[in-house]
Scaffold this active site. Structure first.
Site, PDB file in Angstrom:
ATOM      1  N   ARG A 240       0.809  -1.223   0.000  1.00 24.89           N
ATOM      2  CA  ARG A 240       0.000   0.000   0.000  1.00 24.89           C
ATOM      3  C   ARG A 240       0.839   1.267   0.000  1.00 24.89           C
ATOM      4  NH1 ARG A 240      -2.747  -0.812   5.489  1.00 24.89           N
ATOM      5  NH2 ARG A 240      -0.645  -1.560   5.827  1.00 24.89           N
TER       6      ARG A 240
ATOM      7  N   GLN B 261       4.067  24.944  18.814  1.00 30.08           N
ATOM      8  CA  GLN B 261       3.558  25.583  17.602  1.00 30.08           C
ATOM      9  C   GLN B 261       4.089  24.830  16.388  1.00 30.08           C
ATOM     10  OE1 GLN B 261       3.796  29.895  17.788  1.00 30.08           O
ATOM     11  NE2 GLN B 261       4.358  29.981  15.639  1.00 30.08           N
TER      12      GLN B 261
ATOM     13  N   ASN C 129       4.491  25.494  12.158  1.00 30.64           N
ATOM     14  CA  ASN C 129       4.410  26.475  11.086  1.00 30.64           C
ATOM     15  C   ASN C 129       4.610  25.786   9.750  1.00 30.64           C
ATOM     16  OD1 ASN C 129       4.286  28.500  13.061  1.00 30.64           O
ATOM     17  ND2 ASN C 129       6.500  28.680  13.118  1.00 30.64           N
TER      18      ASN C 129
ATOM     19  N   ARG D 286      15.037  31.940   2.605  1.00 34.51           N
ATOM     20  CA  ARG D 286      14.317  32.383   3.797  1.00 34.51           C
ATOM     21  C   ARG D 286      15.273  32.190   4.968  1.00 34.51           C
ATOM     22  NH1 ARG D 286       8.538  32.693   3.562  1.00 34.51           N
ATOM     23  NH2 ARG D 286       7.704  32.000   1.569  1.00 34.51           N
TER      24      ARG D 286
ATOM     25  N   HIS E 116      17.255  33.005  10.541  1.00 32.67           N
ATOM     26  CA  HIS E 116      16.459  33.500  11.663  1.00 32.67           C
ATOM     27  C   HIS E 116      16.754  32.755  12.962  1.00 32.67           C
ATOM     28  CE1 HIS E 116      13.426  34.256   8.224  1.00 32.67           C
ATOM     29  NE2 HIS E 116      14.234  35.282   8.336  1.00 32.67           N
TER      30      HIS E 116
ATOM     31  N   LYS F 256      13.774  23.701  16.984  1.00 31.86           N
ATOM     32  CA  LYS F 256      12.930  23.495  15.801  1.00 31.86           C
ATOM     33  C   LYS F 256      13.155  22.095  15.242  1.00 31.86           C
ATOM     34  CE  LYS F 256      13.442  28.294  14.246  1.00 31.86           C
ATOM     35  NZ  LYS F 256      13.934  29.148  13.161  1.00 31.86           N
TER      36      LYS F 256
ATOM     37  N   HIS G 116      18.778  29.664  11.627  1.00 32.66           N
ATOM     38  CA  HIS G 116      18.276  28.692  10.655  1.00 32.66           C
ATOM     39  C   HIS G 116      17.754  29.418   9.424  1.00 32.66           C
ATOM     40  CE1 HIS G 116      14.678  26.662   8.949  1.00 32.66           C
ATOM     41  NE2 HIS G 116      15.560  25.698   8.832  1.00 32.66           N
TER      42      HIS G 116
ATOM     43  N   TYR H 231       7.535  23.110  10.143  1.00 30.80           N
ATOM     44  CA  TYR H 231       8.422  22.945  11.283  1.00 30.80           C
ATOM     45  C   TYR H 231       7.677  23.125  12.593  1.00 30.80           C
ATOM     46  CZ  TYR H 231       8.978  28.011  10.414  1.00 30.80           C
ATOM     47  OH  TYR H 231       8.763  29.337  10.153  1.00 30.80           O
TER      48      TYR H 231
ATOM     49  N   LYS I  31      13.360  42.135   4.816  1.00 36.29           N
ATOM     50  CA  LYS I  31      13.879  41.895   6.163  1.00 36.29           C
ATOM     51  C   LYS I  31      15.157  41.065   6.107  1.00 36.29           C
ATOM     52  CE  LYS I  31      11.750  38.950   8.858  1.00 36.29           C
ATOM     53  NZ  LYS I  31      10.803  38.332   9.796  1.00 36.29           N
ATOM     54  N   ASP I  32      15.152  39.974   5.341  1.00 42.00           N
ATOM     55  CA  ASP I  32      16.335  39.116   5.270  1.00 42.00           C
ATOM     56  C   ASP I  32      17.491  39.801   4.535  1.00 42.00           C
ATOM     57  OD1 ASP I  32      15.028  37.175   6.709  1.00 42.00           O
ATOM     58  OD2 ASP I  32      14.496  35.970   4.968  1.00 42.00           O
TER      59      ASP I  32
END
Length: 184
Positions: A23, A46, A48, A59, A62, A72, A119, A132, A167-168
Site C-alpha cells: 500500500r 507551535q 508552522n 528564507r 532566523h 525546531k 536557521h 516545522y 527583512k532578510d
C-alpha cells in the site's frame, strides 16, 4: 526514527524509519520519547508551514533570543531545500560554524535545530513547502537574523538567489568574529 549526528554540537539529522508494504509506507515523524532518548527537547508548542513559489528563494537566517529561544524540527514536505544552520552559542565547540543539509519530500529527512542556532533555507524547486515544529511561540521582540551572504559566515548556497524578503536582505553584517547573541 533514525538519528544521525551532524558536525555541529547538538544539531541532529533525523530520518523516518519506513514500514512499507504493497500500500505504501507508514513512518513516525515525531516521537517525544525517542527525541528525549537522544537528549532533544520535544516540548513543541507551535507548528508552522511555508510555501515558496520560486526555486532559489532564501528564507533566513532566523533565530529568537532568550527568553524566547526555540528548538525546531524542520521537514520539507513538497519539493526540496538546502537547509542551513549556524551555531551561535559562544560556549559551544562549534560556535560560528555552519552546516547545510538537503531536505526533500523524496528523502523525508528532518533537521533538529537546537536553541542558539540561526536557521534558514534556499528552495531547490518551485512550489516548495516546509513545515516545522517549534518549542516557543513566535515573539517579534526576540526575533533576530543574520545576513545569508555575510562573509564572516561564508555560507555557499547551491543556486543564485532568486528572491529574498526585505527583512532578510537588511539584517546587519557581523562586526566581530566572536559576536554575542545569547546572554549566558
Amino acid at each position: 526514527m533514525i538519528f544521525e549526528p551532524t558536525t555541529l554540537a547538538d544539531a541532529m539529522l533525523i530520518r523516518p524509519e519506513l514500514r512499507e508494504d504493497e500500500r505504501g509506507f507508514f513512518a513516525r515523524t515525531m516521537c517525544a520519547v525517542e527525541l528525549a532518548q537522544h537528549g532533544l527537547n520535544a516540548d513543541f508548542v507551535q507548528q508552522n508551514a511555508s510555501l515558496t513559489r520560486r526555486a532559489g528563494t532564501i528564507r533566513g537566517m532566523h533565530f529568537q533570543i532568550n527568553p524566547d529561544a526555540e528548538d525546531k524540527l524542520i521537514r520539507c514536505v513538497v519539493g526540496a531545500i538546502q537547509d542551513v544552520v549556524v551555531d551561535l552559542r559562544p560556549e559551544s565547540p562549534t560556535f560560528m560554524r555552519h552546516e547545510g543539509f538537503t531536505l526533500s519530500a523524496g528523502n523525508r529527512a528532518m533537521l533538529y535545530v537546537p536553541k542558539g542556532f540561526a536557521h534558514g533555507f534556499q528552495t531547490l524547486s518551485d512550489d516548495t513547502e516546509v513545515t516545522y515544529l517549534i518549542t516557543a511561540p513566535y515573539a517579534p521582540q526576540s526575533e533576530r537574523g543574520l545576513r545569508f551572504d555575510d562573509p564572516k559566515l561564508g555560507i555557499e548556497w547551491p543556486m543564485p538567489v532568486a528572491d529574498l524578503s526585505d527583512k532578510d536582505r537588511n539584517w546587519p553584517l557581523l562586526e566581530s568574529d566572536k559576536p554575542v547573541f545569547f546572554a549566558r
